[in-house]
Design a protein around this motif. Sequence first.
Motif, PDB file in Angstrom:
ATOM      1  N   MET A 142      32.260  21.915  50.133  1.00  0.00           N
ATOM      2  CA  MET A 142      32.750  22.262  48.800  1.00  0.00           C
ATOM      3  C   MET A 142      33.856  21.304  48.400  1.00  0.00           C
ATOM      4  SD  MET A 142      32.066  24.354  46.381  1.00  0.00           S
ATOM      5  CE  MET A 142      31.105  25.561  47.299  1.00  0.00           C
ATOM      6  N   ASP A 143      33.768  20.755  47.184  1.00  0.00           N
ATOM      7  CA  ASP A 143      34.772  19.799  46.724  1.00  0.00           C
ATOM      8  C   ASP A 143      36.004  20.488  46.156  1.00  0.00           C
ATOM      9  OD1 ASP A 143      33.142  17.570  47.354  1.00  0.00           O
ATOM     10  OD2 ASP A 143      32.064  17.802  45.457  1.00  0.00           O
ATOM     11  N   VAL A 144      35.804  21.401  45.209  1.00  0.00           N
ATOM     12  CA  VAL A 144      36.922  22.021  44.505  1.00  0.00           C
ATOM     13  C   VAL A 144      36.724  23.530  44.408  1.00  0.00           C
ATOM     14  CG1 VAL A 144      38.225  22.142  42.341  1.00  0.00           C
ATOM     15  CG2 VAL A 144      37.311  19.946  43.120  1.00  0.00           C
ATOM     16  N   SER A 145      37.761  24.265  44.732  1.00  0.00           N
ATOM     17  CA  SER A 145      37.780  25.716  44.525  1.00  0.00           C
ATOM     18  C   SER A 145      38.737  26.022  43.388  1.00  0.00           C
ATOM     19  CB  SER A 145      38.251  26.444  45.793  1.00  0.00           C
ATOM     20  OG  SER A 145      37.382  26.218  46.878  1.00  0.00           O
ATOM     21  N   ILE A 146      38.269  26.822  42.425  1.00  0.00           N
ATOM     22  CA  ILE A 146      39.117  27.258  41.314  1.00  0.00           C
ATOM     23  C   ILE A 146      39.413  28.732  41.513  1.00  0.00           C
ATOM     24  CG2 ILE A 146      39.409  27.429  38.830  1.00  0.00           C
ATOM     25  CD1 ILE A 146      36.498  25.409  39.964  1.00  0.00           C
ATOM     26  N   ILE A 147      40.699  29.066  41.608  1.00  0.00           N
ATOM     27  CA  ILE A 147      41.105  30.442  41.875  1.00  0.00           C
ATOM     28  C   ILE A 147      41.717  31.040  40.617  1.00  0.00           C
ATOM     29  CG2 ILE A 147      42.609  31.919  43.266  1.00  0.00           C
ATOM     30  CD1 ILE A 147      42.416  29.738  45.455  1.00  0.00           C
ATOM     31  N   ILE A 148      41.143  32.160  40.169  1.00  0.00           N
ATOM     32  CA  ILE A 148      41.585  32.816  38.942  1.00  0.00           C
ATOM     33  C   ILE A 148      41.961  34.263  39.253  1.00  0.00           C
ATOM     34  CG2 ILE A 148      40.994  33.425  36.563  1.00  0.00           C
ATOM     35  CD1 ILE A 148      38.817  31.298  36.638  1.00  0.00           C
ATOM     36  N   PRO A 149      43.242  34.609  39.258  1.00  0.00           N
ATOM     37  CA  PRO A 149      43.638  36.022  39.386  1.00  0.00           C
ATOM     38  C   PRO A 149      43.556  36.684  38.014  1.00  0.00           C
ATOM     39  CG  PRO A 149      45.579  34.658  39.231  1.00  0.00           C
ATOM     40  CD  PRO A 149      44.409  33.712  39.179  1.00  0.00           C
ATOM     41  N   THR A 150      43.217  37.957  37.976  1.00  0.00           N
ATOM     42  CA  THR A 150      43.123  38.616  36.670  1.00  0.00           C
ATOM     43  C   THR A 150      43.452  40.096  36.777  1.00  0.00           C
ATOM     44  OG1 THR A 150      41.712  38.888  34.707  1.00  0.00           O
ATOM     45  CG2 THR A 150      40.665  39.190  36.864  1.00  0.00           C
ATOM     46  N   TYR A 151      44.018  40.609  35.695  1.00  0.00           N
ATOM     47  CA  TYR A 151      44.311  42.036  35.617  1.00  0.00           C
ATOM     48  C   TYR A 151      44.213  42.461  34.152  1.00  0.00           C
ATOM     49  CZ  TYR A 151      46.765  46.496  35.651  1.00  0.00           C
ATOM     50  OH  TYR A 151      47.091  47.825  35.479  1.00  0.00           O
ATOM     51  N   ASN A 152      43.182  43.246  33.846  1.00  0.00           N
ATOM     52  CA  ASN A 152      42.960  43.752  32.481  1.00  0.00           C
ATOM     53  C   ASN A 152      42.967  42.627  31.445  1.00  0.00           C
ATOM     54  OD1 ASN A 152      42.702  46.378  33.380  1.00  0.00           O
ATOM     55  ND2 ASN A 152      44.802  46.969  32.874  1.00  0.00           N
ATOM     56  N   ARG A 153      42.253  41.560  31.760  1.00  0.00           N
ATOM     57  CA  ARG A 153      42.157  40.430  30.845  1.00  0.00           C
ATOM     58  C   ARG A 153      40.704  40.122  30.504  1.00  0.00           C
ATOM     59  NH1 ARG A 153      46.859  37.119  31.344  1.00  0.00           N
ATOM     60  NH2 ARG A 153      48.606  38.457  30.739  1.00  0.00           N
ATOM     61  N   LEU A 154      39.891  41.156  30.409  1.00  0.00           N
ATOM     62  CA  LEU A 154      38.486  40.929  30.096  1.00  0.00           C
ATOM     63  C   LEU A 154      38.321  40.243  28.746  1.00  0.00           C
ATOM     64  CD1 LEU A 154      35.579  41.292  30.987  1.00  0.00           C
ATOM     65  CD2 LEU A 154      35.592  43.582  29.981  1.00  0.00           C
ATOM     66  N   TRP A 155      39.279  40.469  27.842  1.00  0.00           N
ATOM     67  CA  TRP A 155      39.205  39.900  26.503  1.00  0.00           C
ATOM     68  C   TRP A 155      39.303  38.369  26.492  1.00  0.00           C
ATOM     69  CZ3 TRP A 155      43.649  37.250  25.085  1.00  0.00           C
ATOM     70  CH2 TRP A 155      44.804  37.540  25.816  1.00  0.00           C
ATOM     71  N   LEU A 185      38.991  36.494  29.861  1.00  0.00           N
ATOM     72  CA  LEU A 185      38.535  35.978  31.147  1.00  0.00           C
ATOM     73  C   LEU A 185      37.288  35.106  31.019  1.00  0.00           C
ATOM     74  CD1 LEU A 185      38.719  35.895  34.231  1.00  0.00           C
ATOM     75  CD2 LEU A 185      37.473  38.074  34.294  1.00  0.00           C
ATOM     76  N   SER A 186      36.374  35.482  30.152  1.00  0.00           N
ATOM     77  CA  SER A 186      35.117  34.731  30.036  1.00  0.00           C
ATOM     78  C   SER A 186      35.360  33.287  29.615  1.00  0.00           C
ATOM     79  CB  SER A 186      34.176  35.416  29.048  1.00  0.00           C
ATOM     80  OG  SER A 186      34.752  35.474  27.751  1.00  0.00           O
ATOM     81  N   LYS A 187      36.350  33.053  28.729  1.00  0.00           N
ATOM     82  CA  LYS A 187      36.654  31.688  28.299  1.00  0.00           C
ATOM     83  C   LYS A 187      37.243  30.872  29.438  1.00  0.00           C
ATOM     84  CE  LYS A 187      37.372  32.604  23.372  1.00  0.00           C
ATOM     85  NZ  LYS A 187      38.317  32.504  22.229  1.00  0.00           N
ATOM     86  N   ALA A 188      38.090  31.501  30.235  1.00  0.00           N
ATOM     87  CA  ALA A 188      38.678  30.797  31.377  1.00  0.00           C
ATOM     88  C   ALA A 188      37.582  30.376  32.358  1.00  0.00           C
ATOM     89  CB  ALA A 188      39.703  31.688  32.064  1.00  0.00           C
ATOM     90  N   ILE A 189      36.676  31.298  32.666  1.00  0.00           N
ATOM     91  CA  ILE A 189      35.593  30.993  33.604  1.00  0.00           C
ATOM     92  C   ILE A 189      34.660  29.931  33.038  1.00  0.00           C
ATOM     93  CG2 ILE A 189      33.534  31.934  34.715  1.00  0.00           C
ATOM     94  CD1 ILE A 189      35.046  34.561  35.071  1.00  0.00           C
ATOM     95  N   GLU A 190      34.314  30.045  31.772  1.00  0.00           N
ATOM     96  CA  GLU A 190      33.403  29.086  31.151  1.00  0.00           C
ATOM     97  C   GLU A 190      33.956  27.675  31.218  1.00  0.00           C
ATOM     98  OE1 GLU A 190      30.003  27.706  29.660  1.00  0.00           O
ATOM     99  OE2 GLU A 190      30.384  29.805  30.166  1.00  0.00           O
ATOM    100  N   SER A 191      35.290  27.541  31.116  1.00  0.00           N
ATOM    101  CA  SER A 191      35.899  26.214  31.142  1.00  0.00           C
ATOM    102  C   SER A 191      35.835  25.579  32.533  1.00  0.00           C
ATOM    103  CB  SER A 191      37.357  26.301  30.678  1.00  0.00           C
ATOM    104  OG  SER A 191      38.185  26.922  31.648  1.00  0.00           O
ATOM    105  N   CYS A 192      35.438  26.353  33.541  1.00  0.00           N
ATOM    106  CA  CYS A 192      35.343  25.843  34.912  1.00  0.00           C
ATOM    107  C   CYS A 192      33.906  25.524  35.321  1.00  0.00           C
ATOM    108  CB  CYS A 192      35.907  26.869  35.895  1.00  0.00           C
ATOM    109  SG  CYS A 192      37.632  27.318  35.612  1.00  0.00           S
ATOM    110  N   ARG A 193      32.980  25.808  34.464  1.00  0.00           N
ATOM    111  CA  ARG A 193      31.568  25.627  34.816  1.00  0.00           C
ATOM    112  C   ARG A 193      31.080  24.198  34.544  1.00  0.00           C
ATOM    113  NH1 ARG A 193      30.108  31.536  32.376  1.00  0.00           N
ATOM    114  NH2 ARG A 193      29.810  32.634  34.372  1.00  0.00           N
TER     115      ARG A 193
END
Length: 324
Positions: A1-14, A16-24
Amino acid sequence: MDVSIIIPTYNRLWCLSKAIESCRNTQCQSEIIVVDDGSTDGTWKWLQAQEDVIAIWQPNQGQTWAINRGTLMAKGQYIRFLDSDDILCDGTIDKQFQTAIATEATLVYSRVDSMEYESGRITECPEPPLWDDFLAIQLGETYGSHFLGMLFHRDLVEKVPRRPDFAYREDRMFLLEVGLLNPKLAHVSGCAGYWVKHEQQMQGNYRGMKATATNWQHLNIYKRILSELYQRGELTSRRRKAACKVLWPLAHWIALRHPEEACEVAEWIYQLDPDFRPPELGLLGQMYKQLGFRATERVLSIRRNFLRQLGRYPKTPKPHQFSV
């Protein structure tokens, strides 16, 4: 594995999807690790439907614990951290990884801009120059980017776990402790991502006891780091002056509730840099110059109390509000 992206979250469903999409859609081999810190807004159910996300759930313990939990699961040669309300720019992960491999850097950094969530308005930050002293920059000399704009070799991350005892300022503690390891740096020009500003921002909502704890932690971080540098014989004049640029406004805030402790910070500043000059201009600057810190803060306190009686001064200012 080259890069691991770690995203902690708490009640940020509104967001979170944009943050994840920017890592794809990376060219390098990457993994997205999201640690749900006991959310109650449906985050965990949504994460389980994301096939390309390594989802981890834990009871609510705080962001720092979530980051450490994700780090334990990471397999990447390099690791980056992303808050669930922030966004990376297209190509950032690949550009920084390619630069890291080509230069054998242990830390790659880029500019981070800010974005207002509601309007989408972007405020561009200055392009960071080539950093010749990472610690001086991070201590406060000039714009030090943001950890979301940095890619870290896993060796650095494994040596510097995030500290729950500095939870309100643990990102600052992390970067300074990384600096103590003297990382090999590389710079990638352009914006790495956006620090998104919104009403639920954690630091923007620190008030009362949280605000006091935040600044107490900030002060003790500087005490620890500067003490370590002193013992090593590495507390240069440049690093002393950089620290004073942060400690001075911090002393102002402490003076709002704890004037004696604030005076101790002010005395420490002049010990670190005997040539220190308060940055305030006009009458306030003259007051600090002629009356000194203690007397000036006493005058400002009287003024604040007067304005508060008139209903023109906030009862619980935020940590970053150094209003007089």
